[in-house]
Structures are given as C-alpha cells and as structure tokens.
Design a protein around this motif. Sequence first.
Motif, PDB file in Angstrom:
ATOM      1  N   THR A  24       0.841  -1.189   0.000  1.00 56.69           N
ATOM      2  CA  THR A  24       0.000   0.000   0.000  1.00 56.69           C
ATOM      3  C   THR A  24       0.883   1.249   0.000  1.00 56.69           C
ATOM      4  O   THR A  24       2.099   1.175   0.189  1.00 56.69           O
ATOM      5  CB  THR A  24      -0.924  -0.005   1.221  1.00 56.69           C
ATOM      6  OG1 THR A  24      -0.120  -0.238   2.404  1.00 56.69           O
ATOM      7  CG2 THR A  24      -1.965  -1.104   1.108  1.00 56.69           C
ATOM      8  N   ALA A  25       0.256   2.413  -0.188  1.00 51.25           N
ATOM      9  CA  ALA A  25       1.028   3.659  -0.307  1.00 51.25           C
ATOM     10  C   ALA A  25       1.807   3.994   0.959  1.00 51.25           C
ATOM     11  O   ALA A  25       2.866   4.619   0.897  1.00 51.25           O
ATOM     12  CB  ALA A  25       0.102   4.814  -0.670  1.00 51.25           C
ATOM     13  N   ASP A  26       1.293   3.579   2.129  1.00 50.38           N
ATOM     14  CA  ASP A  26       2.003   3.863   3.380  1.00 50.38           C
ATOM     15  C   ASP A  26       3.003   2.769   3.734  1.00 50.38           C
ATOM     16  O   ASP A  26       3.618   2.806   4.805  1.00 50.38           O
ATOM     17  CB  ASP A  26       1.011   4.066   4.531  1.00 50.38           C
ATOM     18  CG  ASP A  26       0.137   2.836   4.772  1.00 50.38           C
ATOM     19  OD1 ASP A  26       0.339   1.813   4.085  1.00 50.38           O
ATOM     20  OD2 ASP A  26      -0.757   2.909   5.636  1.00 50.38           O
ATOM     21  N   ASN A  27       3.153   1.771   2.862  1.00 51.73           N
ATOM     22  CA  ASN A  27       4.106   0.661   3.044  1.00 51.73           C
ATOM     23  C   ASN A  27       3.813  -0.198   4.268  1.00 51.73           C
ATOM     24  O   ASN A  27       4.688  -0.924   4.748  1.00 51.73           O
ATOM     25  CB  ASN A  27       5.550   1.182   3.138  1.00 51.73           C
ATOM     26  CG  ASN A  27       5.987   1.891   1.863  1.00 51.73           C
ATOM     27  OD1 ASN A  27       5.525   1.556   0.781  1.00 51.73           O
ATOM     28  ND2 ASN A  27       6.864   2.866   1.997  1.00 51.73           N
ATOM     29  N   SER A  28       2.582  -0.148   4.768  1.00 54.20           N
ATOM     30  CA  SER A  28       2.263  -0.906   5.984  1.00 54.20           C
ATOM     31  C   SER A  28       1.707  -2.298   5.690  1.00 54.20           C
ATOM     32  O   SER A  28       1.885  -3.215   6.486  1.00 54.20           O
ATOM     33  CB  SER A  28       1.263  -0.132   6.844  1.00 54.20           C
ATOM     34  OG  SER A  28       0.003  -0.050   6.185  1.00 54.20           O
ATOM     35  N   LEU A  29       1.010  -2.453   4.569  1.00 53.35           N
ATOM     36  CA  LEU A  29       0.399  -3.730   4.223  1.00 53.35           C
ATOM     37  C   LEU A  29       1.058  -4.277   2.969  1.00 53.35           C
ATOM     38  O   LEU A  29       1.134  -3.587   1.937  1.00 53.35           O
ATOM     39  CB  LEU A  29      -1.106  -3.557   3.990  1.00 53.35           C
ATOM     40  CG  LEU A  29      -1.888  -4.795   3.529  1.00 53.35           C
ATOM     41  CD1 LEU A  29      -1.754  -5.936   4.540  1.00 53.35           C
ATOM     42  CD2 LEU A  29      -3.351  -4.448   3.294  1.00 53.35           C
ATOM     43  N   LEU A  30       1.548  -5.499   3.064  1.00 57.10           N
ATOM     44  CA  LEU A  30       2.270  -6.119   1.958  1.00 57.10           C
ATOM     45  C   LEU A  30       1.591  -7.429   1.587  1.00 57.10           C
ATOM     46  O   LEU A  30       1.193  -8.203   2.460  1.00 57.10           O
ATOM     47  CB  LEU A  30       3.730  -6.367   2.359  1.00 57.10           C
ATOM     48  CG  LEU A  30       4.669  -6.990   1.329  1.00 57.10           C
ATOM     49  CD1 LEU A  30       6.088  -6.458   1.523  1.00 57.10           C
ATOM     50  CD2 LEU A  30       4.687  -8.516   1.429  1.00 57.10           C
ATOM     51  N   VAL A  31       1.452  -7.670   0.286  1.00 54.40           N
ATOM     52  CA  VAL A  31       0.885  -8.932  -0.205  1.00 54.40           C
ATOM     53  C   VAL A  31       1.882  -9.585  -1.152  1.00 54.40           C
ATOM     54  O   VAL A  31       2.638  -8.907  -1.846  1.00 54.40           O
ATOM     55  CB  VAL A  31      -0.468  -8.718  -0.915  1.00 54.40           C
ATOM     56  CG1 VAL A  31      -1.525  -8.241   0.055  1.00 54.40           C
ATOM     57  CG2 VAL A  31      -0.335  -7.745  -2.083  1.00 54.40           C
ATOM     58  N   PHE A  32       1.888 -10.901  -1.168  1.00 55.40           N
ATOM     59  CA  PHE A  32       2.761 -11.650  -2.059  1.00 55.40           C
ATOM     60  C   PHE A  32       2.206 -13.060  -2.188  1.00 55.40           C
ATOM     61  O   PHE A  32       1.207 -13.413  -1.551  1.00 55.40           O
ATOM     62  CB  PHE A  32       4.209 -11.659  -1.560  1.00 55.40           C
ATOM     63  CG  PHE A  32       4.428 -12.453  -0.302  1.00 55.40           C
ATOM     64  CD1 PHE A  32       5.085 -13.684  -0.330  1.00 55.40           C
ATOM     65  CD2 PHE A  32       4.002 -11.971   0.931  1.00 55.40           C
ATOM     66  CE1 PHE A  32       5.294 -14.413   0.832  1.00 55.40           C
ATOM     67  CE2 PHE A  32       4.209 -12.690   2.103  1.00 55.40           C
ATOM     68  CZ  PHE A  32       4.854 -13.917   2.049  1.00 55.40           C
ATOM     69  N   ALA A  33       2.810 -13.861  -3.021  1.00 56.97           N
ATOM     70  CA  ALA A  33       2.372 -15.248  -3.197  1.00 56.97           C
ATOM     71  C   ALA A  33       3.581 -16.162  -3.128  1.00 56.97           C
ATOM     72  O   ALA A  33       4.714 -15.766  -3.454  1.00 56.97           O
ATOM     73  CB  ALA A  33       1.662 -15.427  -4.542  1.00 56.97           C
ATOM     74  N   LYS A  34       3.350 -17.381  -2.694  1.00 55.94           N
ATOM     75  CA  LYS A  34       4.418 -18.374  -2.705  1.00 55.94           C
ATOM     76  C   LYS A  34       3.838 -19.729  -3.086  1.00 55.94           C
ATOM     77  O   LYS A  34       2.655 -20.004  -2.882  1.00 55.94           O
ATOM     78  CB  LYS A  34       5.124 -18.437  -1.353  1.00 55.94           C
ATOM     79  CG  LYS A  34       4.242 -18.673  -0.146  1.00 55.94           C
ATOM     80  CD  LYS A  34       5.087 -18.605   1.131  1.00 55.94           C
ATOM     81  CE  LYS A  34       4.253 -18.770   2.385  1.00 55.94           C
ATOM     82  NZ  LYS A  34       5.081 -18.720   3.613  1.00 55.94           N
ATOM     83  N   ARG A  35       4.692 -20.531  -3.657  1.00 57.08           N
ATOM     84  CA  ARG A  35       4.283 -21.844  -4.161  1.00 57.08           C
ATOM     85  C   ARG A  35       4.510 -22.895  -3.083  1.00 57.08           C
ATOM     86  O   ARG A  35       5.620 -23.049  -2.582  1.00 57.08           O
ATOM     87  CB  ARG A  35       5.082 -22.189  -5.416  1.00 57.08           C
ATOM     88  CG  ARG A  35       4.580 -23.419  -6.160  1.00 57.08           C
ATOM     89  CD  ARG A  35       5.317 -23.574  -7.488  1.00 57.08           C
ATOM     90  NE  ARG A  35       4.882 -24.757  -8.201  1.00 57.08           N
ATOM     91  CZ  ARG A  35       3.834 -24.812  -9.001  1.00 57.08           C
ATOM     92  NH1 ARG A  35       3.104 -23.738  -9.179  1.00 57.08           N
ATOM     93  NH2 ARG A  35       3.520 -25.924  -9.632  1.00 57.08           N
ATOM     94  N   GLU A  36       3.428 -23.584  -2.732  1.00 54.22           N
ATOM     95  CA  GLU A  36       3.485 -24.609  -1.701  1.00 54.22           C
ATOM     96  C   GLU A  36       2.737 -25.848  -2.190  1.00 54.22           C
ATOM     97  O   GLU A  36       1.579 -25.756  -2.594  1.00 54.22           O
ATOM     98  CB  GLU A  36       2.824 -24.098  -0.415  1.00 54.22           C
ATOM     99  CG  GLU A  36       3.426 -22.817   0.124  1.00 54.22           C
ATOM    100  CD  GLU A  36       2.583 -22.209   1.215  1.00 54.22           C
ATOM    101  OE1 GLU A  36       3.134 -21.969   2.303  1.00 54.22           O
ATOM    102  OE2 GLU A  36       1.384 -21.987   0.989  1.00 54.22           O
ATOM    103  N   LYS A  37       3.413 -26.973  -2.162  1.00 55.27           N
ATOM    104  CA  LYS A  37       2.791 -28.237  -2.587  1.00 55.27           C
ATOM    105  C   LYS A  37       2.174 -28.101  -3.975  1.00 55.27           C
ATOM    106  O   LYS A  37       1.034 -28.496  -4.226  1.00 55.27           O
ATOM    107  CB  LYS A  37       1.736 -28.676  -1.569  1.00 55.27           C
ATOM    108  CG  LYS A  37       2.306 -28.958  -0.188  1.00 55.27           C
ATOM    109  CD  LYS A  37       1.217 -29.380   0.778  1.00 55.27           C
ATOM    110  CE  LYS A  37       1.793 -29.643   2.172  1.00 55.27           C
ATOM    111  NZ  LYS A  37       0.731 -30.039   3.143  1.00 55.27           N
ATOM    112  N   ASP A  38       2.949 -27.500  -4.877  1.00 49.74           N
ATOM    113  CA  ASP A  38       2.574 -27.362  -6.286  1.00 49.74           C
ATOM    114  C   ASP A  38       1.395 -26.436  -6.527  1.00 49.74           C
ATOM    115  O   ASP A  38       0.810 -26.439  -7.617  1.00 49.74           O
ATOM    116  CB  ASP A  38       2.275 -28.740  -6.908  1.00 49.74           C
ATOM    117  CG  ASP A  38       3.492 -29.653  -6.900  1.00 49.74           C
ATOM    118  OD1 ASP A  38       4.602 -29.130  -7.057  1.00 49.74           O
ATOM    119  OD2 ASP A  38       3.320 -30.869  -6.719  1.00 49.74           O
ATOM    120  N   ILE A  39       1.025 -25.620  -5.541  1.00 49.83           N
ATOM    121  CA  ILE A  39      -0.050 -24.644  -5.728  1.00 49.83           C
ATOM    122  C   ILE A  39       0.420 -23.284  -5.197  1.00 49.83           C
ATOM    123  O   ILE A  39       1.042 -23.189  -4.143  1.00 49.83           O
ATOM    124  CB  ILE A  39      -1.336 -25.071  -4.991  1.00 49.83           C
ATOM    125  CG1 ILE A  39      -1.973 -26.277  -5.686  1.00 49.83           C
ATOM    126  CG2 ILE A  39      -2.347 -23.933  -4.938  1.00 49.83           C
ATOM    127  CD1 ILE A  39      -3.267 -26.732  -5.046  1.00 49.83           C
TER     128      ILE A  39
END
Length: 612
Positions: free
Chosen positions: A258-273
């Motif tokens: 977010t613009a205030d750098n407080s909330l971060l989202v990302f994805a990672k691969r676990e068990k082929d998903i």
Amino acid sequence: MKRFCLLFVLLFVFSFLYAQEVNIFDYDPCIEQVGKNQKKQFKKAYSFFQDHKFQKASLILTDMIRKDEAFASVYFLMGIIGVSTDNANMIRRYFPLCLKECEEYSHPLLWYYMGIINYSNENYMEAQKNFQQFMSLSEEKQEYDSLRNSAINYLNWGDFLYRTTNNPVSFFPKKIDYLADNTNYYQPFITADEKEIYFLRQEVIMDTIRDSFLASSSLRKEIKSGRATLDTNDYYDRGLVLPFPFNDAKTEGRVSLTADNSLLVFAKREKDIWNMYYCYRYGDYFSEPKPMNINSQEADDMQPFITWDGNSLFFVSNRKGGKGGYDIYLSNRKNENENEWSEPINLGSNINTPFDESFPFLSFDDSVLYFLSNGHKTIGGTDIFYKPLSQNSIANNMGYPINTEYNEGNIGVLLDGKTAYLTHKSEGEKYHTIKTFTLPSFAQTNACKLKQGKTIFEVETNTTLDLFNFTKNNFHHINIEPERPYFSLVLEENSSYFLSFNKLGYMFYTNKIKNNEDTIIVEIKPIESKQNMALKNIELTPSNTDFSQESFIAVIMPFMNFLSNNANVRVNISSNEKILRVLEKHLLNKGIRKDRFVLKKAESNDIFYEIQ
C-alpha cells in the motif's frame, strides 16, 4: 519476430493435386515457352507425385533444375513436395523461384505459401499482398476453406505487426544505478514513495559440507526476494535479501505494498499450488504472513497487486470458470476486517483471453490497468498491455520496441503517471536489470502526489477515513488502526480533495487538503460535552445566497448527516452572519429541529461547532 513458427504441414489432403484430371499446366501461363521434352519429364515426375512417391518425383525435378531445363511448374511442384514432406528449406527455396520464373502463375497454393514465407521473414506488406491474391484465386473453391481461414488470420496479424513495427514508440530504458551487478533481476515493485525497490534476484549461495574434521563448500544460484533502499544521497543501495517471512518457500513472487508501506501482499508456491499471503510491516520487520481468504485451494492464486489504499486486490488465477489459462481477477475488501475480501470477479474478455494474462498493476489514479498477456495480439511471446478502465474496449498493446519478439517482464508505473519500470536486457547486455522509461503518451495517466497523515486517538478504535475527490466525485476509504496511526494519501495533482471522518458516537471531522500542508492531522474524538471541531474552507456562491457546490457536497451535507445520525446531540455553531443564515436554512430543510442547535455570530469564515 517469432509470432509463429514456420508451420508448413498440409492442413488437408490436396486431393485435387493428386487427382488425374487436374492439369497443373492450367495454372502456368508461361508454359507455351516450354519444350515438349521438358513437359514430358515434368509429367513423369508429376505422376510419381500423384502416387505419393515424392523422392522419385524430386529426383526427376532436381535433375531438370541441374540441366537448366526447369520452368515455373517444376519449382512449384518442388515446393509442394516440400509441403508434403514438411521440408521448410524446400518451401523457402522453390516457391520464390516459381514466382520469379513466371509472375503470372495462378495456383492458389503458391500465393498462400509465399504469404507464409514473407510473413516469417517479417515482410508483412508483401505477405498481405500474397494472402490477398490467394483469397482471390481460391474464392468459391471449398477445398480451400481451411486455408482461407488461416489466411484471414495471417492477414489480421500481418496488418497488426506491420502497423506496430513500422510505427515504433519512443523507448529509451535507463538502468537504475548502484544495484548489484552481474545478476538477473525479476518482478520489481517500487514503493509509492520511491524509497524502496522490491525484486527477485539471482543470488550466489555457498553450501558448506562437513565430513568429520574436513569441510568443503560449493556454490549454487537461487532466486531470492530482495530489497534495495534509497540512501541520503538519493541512490539505491546494492540491495539485500529480505528477512523473514520471505524466502522460506521454494518459489515466491512479486510483492506489492500500500502507499504507506504498511500492508504487503505476495504469493508463494506450496505443494505445487500458488497461494496469496498478506503481512504488516513495522519498521524493518514484518508480521507473520497469513493466507488470504480468497485463495481457491484447488488452483493457483498468485501475483497479487494491492491498490494504494489497501481496499482492492488484483491477482492472477487459473481457477474454474475463467476465460482460459490464467486470468486476472479483482476482489474488494469487505470492511475494516484485515482479511475479509469479496468473492473474486473475473475482469472479462476485454482483458482476459483463452490464454494467459499476468502481473496486473493499477495506475495510482485508478484509470489504467497494465498487465502482461500472450493471448491478445502480441509482437512475440508475452507482451505488455494497457487497458483504460473507463473504456469498453479490449486492451491495447504497448507497442514496439517496448514489446519485442521475446517474453516481456512485468511493468509498474510511478506516481507521475508517465515513468514506468521493468526488467530489461538490451542488445549486447548479459543480464536483465531494472530500468525506468517514459511511457508513450497514449499510455500515461494523471500525475499524482503523496501526502502523509497522522491520526490522534482519544479513544482507541479501528476506523475509516473518507477521502473525497470532488473533481471526479469518487471516494477512497482509508482504514486506520490505533497501532498504525500513520497513513498516506495518493492525490491527483489537478483534483480537489476533502478528508473526512464520520462515525457514530464520534465528532465529525472534515478538511479540504491543501498543497502546502506537510502532514495532515486528524483527531478522533468521542462525542462529549464541550468537545469542539472546526469545519474549514467554507465558501458561498457569489450572491451569498447558498454554499458553493464544493462546500455543500463535501462539508455541509456530511455535517448534517452527522447531526441526523446522532439524534441526541445538540451543538453550538459559530461563524459569520452570512454563513449562519445559509446554514440554518439547510439544517431546517434537512429536518434538524431548531432546538438542537444554537447559532452564534463570529468573524470567521470557518464553521466551529461545540457539543452542548
């Protein structure tokens, strides 16, 4: 450009070429110049061809060419043998020789394959002429229906590629200095304040193996999540591998904040998903990541992009019910709860295709979605596209040479609406590095600026501030928590904004945001006797008979709603006589009883209200 491989395998059986009654010479207007012995040899070869004895036919024809006895039909039949045997070299060589020998040769297949040859050599205008000639010669001949559909496809693509490659856009990518060299970068994200760059990068890892008292080491390369930070001289450092909670999975993807750098989202691969996660940032530390409630559990959900206000999430998924391949979806935050997101919505066929779309990025003014696709018309592989969200039209290719015959990487855009960034490798360079460039004017958006703010809580409560863009008549809701009182606003430079707070049981606040304000201070006060608040920047019409439209919509209406929602509240209101006279009229029209407010004359052009 590698739009298509050279596919020369016949799409249907040329029964009309193998059939006895077909006279191949009917297509050769230059045949009158050919001797009887040459025709006899050709017919012998043609007979072998009809019996599918391509090698014997080819030997006779090759001998004629060697003896300089060849003519147009010889070269044409050699090309057709190339088609029948899937020999691309024969096709490239002999069809052009047929045309050179006799420009009036009228067999439709000559022109179809000349179109493919020129298309593959990027001679799109010539390819257009070839395919148009094929369409003309094959008209009303059902045996060519399949190839006619293919030719129409080539005509459309050829027109697109010709227009795109012959009208290049300005593209002068500039490498961001001082990041670590001699390594590949992927999936960059630059924060709204431009103080940090998040990325994936190839890192050299040293493994130490101990066997008794002996130790040995080996080097290997791994893709790691990293971050570079702007120093006091406005240069980014070399970048470091991110600490926990990152790099704990085999594969991780682009981050978004977010613009205030407080909330971060990302994805990672676990068990082929692939699954999406969110976490909060506290200084240099991050909270334990939590899975997002919209993960499908049965398909990949990845490449999340969160809007600057934290209320909308774009992401990529191959879940059931999509357009095909990987599609881009949108989910909105339901309420102040940190992980209550709405059922994802597929963004539809103007953006998604039966193939793959990926890496969505929304401009800061909310007007344009940038993304990657290999399903729309591309110059080659996966290209960068942009889609103005207000237009009901398909996405647009960003153009050449931003897009090339290779797969492009994801794009992001800075606050100014015209500077973009991506990973790029120029000709002669060994590695993909992070570079900035100026977007073509047609893909630029409104310039924005970042404004910092702080909430002061007298009573701790989760709450929402409303940012009203009066110029565009839209709202952004800013979620505030006592443990995270600071916030950042993204404001379009040519728009007028009001920031307000209106929650049952609390004092109503609103204020027009001024350019010269360094930090916006918002006080969250419970309704108590003698509590007071100022409503500033009140304007009347030139006749002084009413409030200006801006003041009425952004200040007066919300204030009257505050009084309506808090029915037991009585207030003292002070301002100058003209403002009080107009305000009284509106309060009474709204149904606010006269015993609930007391008007007091003052010299100020602001409105001050105090709880009785």
